[in-house]
Scaffold this motif. Structure first.
Motif, PDB file in Angstrom:
ATOM      1  N   LEU A  77       0.938  -1.215   0.066  1.00  0.00           N
ATOM      2  CA  LEU A  77      -0.170   0.053  -0.007  1.00  0.00           C
ATOM      3  C   LEU A  77       0.868   1.109   0.032  1.00  0.00           C
ATOM      4  CD1 LEU A  77      -2.917   0.880   0.187  1.00  0.00           C
ATOM      5  CD2 LEU A  77      -2.715   0.795   2.533  1.00  0.00           C
ATOM      6  N   ASN A  78       0.395   2.138  -0.879  1.00  0.00           N
ATOM      7  CA  ASN A  78       1.302   3.440  -0.900  1.00  0.00           C
ATOM      8  C   ASN A  78       0.589   4.610  -1.523  1.00  0.00           C
ATOM      9  OD1 ASN A  78       3.700   4.958  -1.263  1.00  0.00           O
ATOM     10  ND2 ASN A  78       3.617   5.142  -3.194  1.00  0.00           N
ATOM     11  N   ASN A  79       0.229   5.561  -0.584  1.00  0.00           N
ATOM     12  CA  ASN A  79      -0.480   6.663  -0.814  1.00  0.00           C
ATOM     13  C   ASN A  79      -2.075   6.246  -1.213  1.00  0.00           C
ATOM     14  OD1 ASN A  79       1.344   8.676  -0.378  1.00  0.00           O
ATOM     15  ND2 ASN A  79       1.980   8.456  -2.259  1.00  0.00           N
ATOM     16  N   GLY A  80      -2.419   5.539  -0.562  1.00  0.00           N
ATOM     17  CA  GLY A  80      -3.940   4.651  -0.748  1.00  0.00           C
ATOM     18  C   GLY A  80      -4.112   4.068  -1.980  1.00  0.00           C
ATOM     19  N   GLU A  81      -2.934   3.614  -2.582  1.00  0.00           N
ATOM     20  CA  GLU A  81      -3.022   2.660  -3.744  1.00  0.00           C
ATOM     21  C   GLU A  81      -2.652   1.331  -3.439  1.00  0.00           C
ATOM     22  OE1 GLU A  81      -3.245   2.346  -8.132  1.00  0.00           O
ATOM     23  OE2 GLU A  81      -3.011   4.353  -7.344  1.00  0.00           O
ATOM     24  N   GLU A  82      -3.215   0.459  -3.718  1.00  0.00           N
ATOM     25  CA  GLU A  82      -2.688  -0.803  -3.484  1.00  0.00           C
ATOM     26  C   GLU A  82      -2.245  -1.670  -4.567  1.00  0.00           C
ATOM     27  OE1 GLU A  82      -4.513  -4.108  -0.663  1.00  0.00           O
ATOM     28  OE2 GLU A  82      -5.777  -4.474  -2.670  1.00  0.00           O
ATOM     29  N   TYR A  83      -1.104  -2.216  -4.506  1.00  0.00           N
ATOM     30  CA  TYR A  83      -0.397  -2.833  -5.492  1.00  0.00           C
ATOM     31  C   TYR A  83      -0.267  -4.459  -5.321  1.00  0.00           C
ATOM     32  CZ  TYR A  83       1.042   1.773  -6.874  1.00  0.00           C
ATOM     33  OH  TYR A  83       1.075   3.306  -6.943  1.00  0.00           O
ATOM     34  N   GLN A  84      -0.525  -5.149  -6.219  1.00  0.00           N
ATOM     35  CA  GLN A  84      -0.272  -6.774  -6.161  1.00  0.00           C
ATOM     36  C   GLN A  84       0.891  -6.993  -6.605  1.00  0.00           C
ATOM     37  OE1 GLN A  84      -3.062  -9.368  -7.974  1.00  0.00           O
ATOM     38  NE2 GLN A  84      -2.124 -11.224  -6.947  1.00  0.00           N
ATOM     39  N   CYS A  85       1.812  -7.988  -5.990  1.00  0.00           N
ATOM     40  CA  CYS A  85       3.065  -8.325  -6.428  1.00  0.00           C
ATOM     41  C   CYS A  85       3.316  -9.629  -6.340  1.00  0.00           C
ATOM     42  CB  CYS A  85       4.218  -7.386  -5.974  1.00  0.00           C
ATOM     43  SG  CYS A  85       3.977  -6.936  -4.054  1.00  0.00           S
ATOM     44  N   LYS A  86       4.090 -10.431  -7.147  1.00  0.00           N
ATOM     45  CA  LYS A  86       4.872 -11.531  -7.019  1.00  0.00           C
ATOM     46  C   LYS A  86       6.352 -11.644  -6.690  1.00  0.00           C
ATOM     47  CE  LYS A  86       3.440 -13.339 -10.841  1.00  0.00           C
ATOM     48  NZ  LYS A  86       3.415 -14.517 -12.051  1.00  0.00           N
ATOM     49  N   VAL A  87       6.645 -12.472  -5.957  1.00  0.00           N
ATOM     50  CA  VAL A  87       8.153 -12.503  -5.526  1.00  0.00           C
ATOM     51  C   VAL A  87       8.566 -14.025  -6.040  1.00  0.00           C
ATOM     52  CG1 VAL A  87       9.827 -12.365  -3.647  1.00  0.00           C
ATOM     53  CG2 VAL A  87       7.776 -10.956  -3.643  1.00  0.00           C
ATOM     54  N   PHE A  88       9.719 -14.117  -6.666  1.00  0.00           N
ATOM     55  CA  PHE A  88      10.300 -15.347  -7.177  1.00  0.00           C
ATOM     56  C   PHE A  88      11.760 -15.316  -7.022  1.00  0.00           C
ATOM     57  CE2 PHE A  88       8.334 -13.132 -10.637  1.00  0.00           C
ATOM     58  CZ  PHE A  88       9.528 -13.125 -11.576  1.00  0.00           C
ATOM     59  N   PRO A  89      12.316 -16.156  -7.222  1.00  0.00           N
ATOM     60  CA  PRO A  89      13.882 -16.214  -7.136  1.00  0.00           C
ATOM     61  C   PRO A  89      14.204 -15.838  -8.504  1.00  0.00           C
ATOM     62  CG  PRO A  89      13.066 -18.640  -6.737  1.00  0.00           C
ATOM     63  CD  PRO A  89      11.897 -17.639  -7.101  1.00  0.00           C
ATOM     64  N   TRP A  90      15.340 -14.945  -8.538  1.00  0.00           N
ATOM     65  CA  TRP A  90      16.177 -14.686  -9.714  1.00  0.00           C
ATOM     66  C   TRP A  90      17.184 -15.875 -10.198  1.00  0.00           C
ATOM     67  CZ3 TRP A  90      20.991 -14.347 -11.164  1.00  0.00           C
ATOM     68  CH2 TRP A  90      21.539 -13.629 -12.484  1.00  0.00           C
ATOM     69  N   SER A  91      17.153 -15.909 -11.462  1.00  0.00           N
ATOM     70  CA  SER A  91      17.879 -16.985 -12.224  1.00  0.00           C
ATOM     71  C   SER A  91      18.532 -16.361 -13.244  1.00  0.00           C
ATOM     72  CB  SER A  91      17.125 -18.382 -12.494  1.00  0.00           C
ATOM     73  OG  SER A  91      16.296 -17.746 -13.576  1.00  0.00           O
ATOM     74  N   ILE A  92      19.757 -16.823 -13.628  1.00  0.00           N
ATOM     75  CA  ILE A  92      20.473 -16.334 -14.745  1.00  0.00           C
ATOM     76  C   ILE A  92      19.888 -16.288 -16.074  1.00  0.00           C
ATOM     77  CG2 ILE A  92      21.558 -18.411 -15.309  1.00  0.00           C
ATOM     78  CD1 ILE A  92      23.933 -15.733 -14.806  1.00  0.00           C
ATOM     79  N   GLY A  93      18.743 -17.026 -16.104  1.00  0.00           N
ATOM     80  CA  GLY A  93      18.235 -17.339 -17.550  1.00  0.00           C
ATOM     81  C   GLY A  93      17.121 -16.262 -17.363  1.00  0.00           C
ATOM     82  N   TYR A  94      16.844 -15.481 -16.523  1.00  0.00           N
ATOM     83  CA  TYR A  94      15.585 -14.763 -16.322  1.00  0.00           C
ATOM     84  C   TYR A  94      15.279 -13.664 -17.554  1.00  0.00           C
ATOM     85  CZ  TYR A  94      11.963 -11.466 -14.778  1.00  0.00           C
ATOM     86  OH  TYR A  94      10.923 -10.686 -14.627  1.00  0.00           O
ATOM     87  N   ASN A  95      13.830 -13.869 -18.076  1.00  0.00           N
ATOM     88  CA  ASN A  95      13.826 -12.826 -19.188  1.00  0.00           C
ATOM     89  C   ASN A  95      12.652 -12.194 -18.680  1.00  0.00           C
ATOM     90  OD1 ASN A  95      12.970 -11.509 -21.499  1.00  0.00           O
ATOM     91  ND2 ASN A  95      13.022 -13.422 -22.808  1.00  0.00           N
ATOM     92  N   PRO A  96      12.713 -10.876 -18.511  1.00  0.00           N
ATOM     93  CA  PRO A  96      11.584 -10.157 -18.233  1.00  0.00           C
ATOM     94  C   PRO A  96      10.476  -9.799 -18.957  1.00  0.00           C
ATOM     95  CG  PRO A  96      13.471  -8.629 -18.432  1.00  0.00           C
ATOM     96  CD  PRO A  96      13.770  -9.921 -18.704  1.00  0.00           C
ATOM     97  N   LYS A  97      10.454 -10.482 -20.409  1.00  0.00           N
ATOM     98  CA  LYS A  97       9.467 -10.369 -21.138  1.00  0.00           C
ATOM     99  C   LYS A  97       8.814 -11.480 -21.146  1.00  0.00           C
ATOM    100  CE  LYS A  97      11.898  -6.988 -24.235  1.00  0.00           C
ATOM    101  NZ  LYS A  97      12.425  -6.921 -25.674  1.00  0.00           N
ATOM    102  N   GLU A  98       9.076 -12.515 -20.560  1.00  0.00           N
ATOM    103  CA  GLU A  98       8.431 -14.079 -20.520  1.00  0.00           C
ATOM    104  C   GLU A  98       7.879 -14.174 -18.917  1.00  0.00           C
ATOM    105  OE1 GLU A  98      10.975 -16.968 -21.466  1.00  0.00           O
ATOM    106  OE2 GLU A  98      11.400 -16.169 -23.461  1.00  0.00           O
ATOM    107  N   GLU A  99       6.759 -14.683 -18.900  1.00  0.00           N
ATOM    108  CA  GLU A  99       6.062 -15.205 -17.740  1.00  0.00           C
ATOM    109  C   GLU A  99       6.897 -16.129 -16.929  1.00  0.00           C
ATOM    110  OE1 GLU A  99       3.935 -14.400 -14.537  1.00  0.00           O
ATOM    111  OE2 GLU A  99       3.846 -13.171 -16.478  1.00  0.00           O
ATOM    112  N   THR A 100       7.155 -16.290 -15.667  1.00  0.00           N
ATOM    113  CA  THR A 100       8.212 -17.205 -15.178  1.00  0.00           C
ATOM    114  C   THR A 100       7.506 -18.438 -14.833  1.00  0.00           C
ATOM    115  OG1 THR A 100       9.795 -17.622 -13.203  1.00  0.00           O
ATOM    116  CG2 THR A 100       7.880 -16.451 -12.881  1.00  0.00           C
TER     117      THR A 100
END
Length: 105
Positions: A77-100
């Motif tokens: 929660l920040n300034n009345g706005e709620e943000y949903q977020c996911k947390v997962f381990p980073w890996s060397i092959g991580y591609n931000p354009k693909e769903e993990t």
């Protein structure tokens, strides 16, 4: 030589996670101040931008890394706005354009 470069990139990131927001993005300065408190980290937490709505969090303490991963889905929660977020381990092959496909078990 390429294997050595991969190792050098990965070195220091063994306790890193990706923090991915579902929509919108608070200012990076704001995230750097609220995320460690939200996650309850005890040690140092470095936060950097990977891609839009995706951040790399690197922890000094293994217990902070485990704590962050134990919260696979979060709401911040920040300034009345709620943000949903996911947390997962980073890996060397991580591609931000693909769903993990990585998940904690």
């Amino acid at each position: 030589m390429e294997e050595r470069q991969d190792f050098m990139i990965e070195e220091g990131l063994h306790q890193a996670v990706v923090f991915k927001l579902s929509h919108g993005v608070p200012d990076l300065k704001v995230l750097r101040s609220i995320l460690p408190k939200h996650l309850g980290t005890k040690g140092n937490c470095l936060i950097g931008l990977l891609a839009p709505r995706q951040f790399l969090l690197r922890f000094d303490l293994y217990e902070d890394y485990v704590l962050a991963l134990s919260r696979s889905v979060n709401y911040i929660l920040n300034n009345g706005e709620e943000y949903q977020c996911k947390v997962f381990p980073w890996s060397i092959g991580y591609n931000p354009k693909e769903e993990t496909t990585l998940a904690m078990v």
